[in-house]
Design a protein around this motif. Sequence first.
Motif, PDB file in Angstrom:
ATOM      1  N   LEU A  83       0.852  -1.183   0.000  1.00 52.97           N
ATOM      2  CA  LEU A  83       0.000   0.000   0.000  1.00 52.97           C
ATOM      3  C   LEU A  83       0.890   1.235   0.000  1.00 52.97           C
ATOM      4  O   LEU A  83       1.781   1.368   0.850  1.00 52.97           O
ATOM      5  CB  LEU A  83      -0.919   0.026   1.222  1.00 52.97           C
ATOM      6  N   LEU A  84       0.629   2.137  -0.930  1.00 54.55           N
ATOM      7  CA  LEU A  84       1.487   3.304  -1.126  1.00 54.55           C
ATOM      8  C   LEU A  84       0.664   4.581  -1.102  1.00 54.55           C
ATOM      9  O   LEU A  84      -0.496   4.605  -1.531  1.00 54.55           O
ATOM     10  CB  LEU A  84       2.219   3.204  -2.472  1.00 54.55           C
ATOM     11  N   LYS A  85       1.290   5.653  -0.611  1.00 59.22           N
ATOM     12  CA  LYS A  85       0.660   6.972  -0.682  1.00 59.22           C
ATOM     13  C   LYS A  85       1.752   8.033  -0.681  1.00 59.22           C
ATOM     14  O   LYS A  85       2.907   7.778  -0.302  1.00 59.22           O
ATOM     15  CB  LYS A  85      -0.286   7.203   0.491  1.00 59.22           C
ATOM     16  N   LEU A  86       1.383   9.227  -1.139  1.00 64.79           N
ATOM     17  CA  LEU A  86       2.264  10.386  -1.086  1.00 64.79           C
ATOM     18  C   LEU A  86       1.849  11.257   0.095  1.00 64.79           C
ATOM     19  O   LEU A  86       0.665  11.557   0.270  1.00 64.79           O
ATOM     20  CB  LEU A  86       2.178  11.196  -2.378  1.00 64.79           C
ATOM     21  N   GLU A  87       2.850  11.657   0.879  1.00 65.06           N
ATOM     22  CA  GLU A  87       2.575  12.516   2.032  1.00 65.06           C
ATOM     23  C   GLU A  87       3.786  13.390   2.300  1.00 65.06           C
ATOM     24  O   GLU A  87       4.909  12.894   2.419  1.00 65.06           O
ATOM     25  CB  GLU A  87       2.256  11.664   3.263  1.00 65.06           C
ATOM     26  N   ASN A  88       3.563  14.696   2.371  1.00 63.15           N
ATOM     27  CA  ASN A  88       4.644  15.649   2.631  1.00 63.15           C
ATOM     28  C   ASN A  88       5.808  15.448   1.659  1.00 63.15           C
ATOM     29  O   ASN A  88       6.972  15.382   2.070  1.00 63.15           O
ATOM     30  CB  ASN A  88       5.127  15.522   4.082  1.00 63.15           C
ATOM     31  N   ASN A  89       5.477  15.354   0.372  1.00 66.85           N
ATOM     32  CA  ASN A  89       6.476  15.212  -0.699  1.00 66.85           C
ATOM     33  C   ASN A  89       7.355  13.978  -0.527  1.00 66.85           C
ATOM     34  O   ASN A  89       8.542  13.998  -0.858  1.00 66.85           O
ATOM     35  CB  ASN A  89       7.347  16.469  -0.778  1.00 66.85           C
ATOM     36  N   ALA A  90       6.783  12.908  -0.017  1.00 63.72           N
ATOM     37  CA  ALA A  90       7.519  11.651   0.139  1.00 63.72           C
ATOM     38  C   ALA A  90       6.587  10.484  -0.187  1.00 63.72           C
ATOM     39  O   ALA A  90       5.393  10.525   0.127  1.00 63.72           O
ATOM     40  CB  ALA A  90       8.055  11.505   1.558  1.00 63.72           C
TER      41      ALA A  90
END
Length: 241
Positions: A15-22
Amino acid sequence: MDFRKLDNLSVDCVLLKLENNALKVLLRKRSLNLFSENLPIIDDWVLPSHYVLKSNNLGETANRIFNELTGENHLNKSQFRTYGNANRINSDKDLLWIRSRGAKNRTITVAYYLILPSNKKLKQTEGLKWFKIQTLPELGFDHHKIINDAYQDIKSKINTEPLIFNFMQIKFTLNELQSAFETLLGIELDNRNFRKKITSKPYIVPLEEKRKGQSKKPSRLYMFSNEVYNQVVETDHIINI
C-alpha cells in the motif's frame, strides 16, 4: 467457505501513498520472542499479507487484505509480480516465523500494490505504520525487493497510464499534481512547461473552485475525468513529460 489455508501460497500487498512530498509504504510490525537462547527474537516489519484460503483465488485474497486495512474493496489494485525463488526464505528469523505459522519454507508469493490518496484513513492502525521508502526499517523476508519492484512498476507506467491520479485527492491543484510527479520520478519539472502540457489534456478538467493556501492567491482546482481519458487513451499519453 473453506477456511483452510494453502500453506505454500501467499499474497503480499504493497500500500502506497504520497505525504509531505515523500512516497510512503504501509508496514506491519512482526514480533516473536520464544524466550530461548537458541532461537532469535523477531522484532521487525513486513508487508500486510495472508495465505490463500482453499476457497479463495488470488484476487479475493488481496481484496480481503485491502478491505481489512481500508474498509473498502478496491478495483484499482495491481498484481505486478510473483516470487518463488527457492532461497527467498532462508534467514533464521524468517524460518522461525514460518514454522510458528505452520506454513511451508518454500512459499510462493503473489504481490499486489494499491495506491491511496494522501487523505485516505485506514480502517485499522494497530501494529501498522507508514514509512518513507527511502528510509525503510529492518524488513522480513524479501519485502524490501517487493516494495522496490512495486515502485519501479509504477514509475514505468506513470507516463502511459493514469496511476498518478490514484495518489491525488479527487480535487487537486496543478502544483500538487506536479509535486506528485516530481516525488515519484525523482526529478524537477519546469513549472510553466508542465502547466502547459497538463492544461492541454482534455481529461484534466478545470473546476470553478479554488483552494486557499499559504499564498495570497487561491489555486484553481482540477479533476481527472476517467470517462474522457478512456475516449483518447489509444492516441494520447497521460502526461508525456
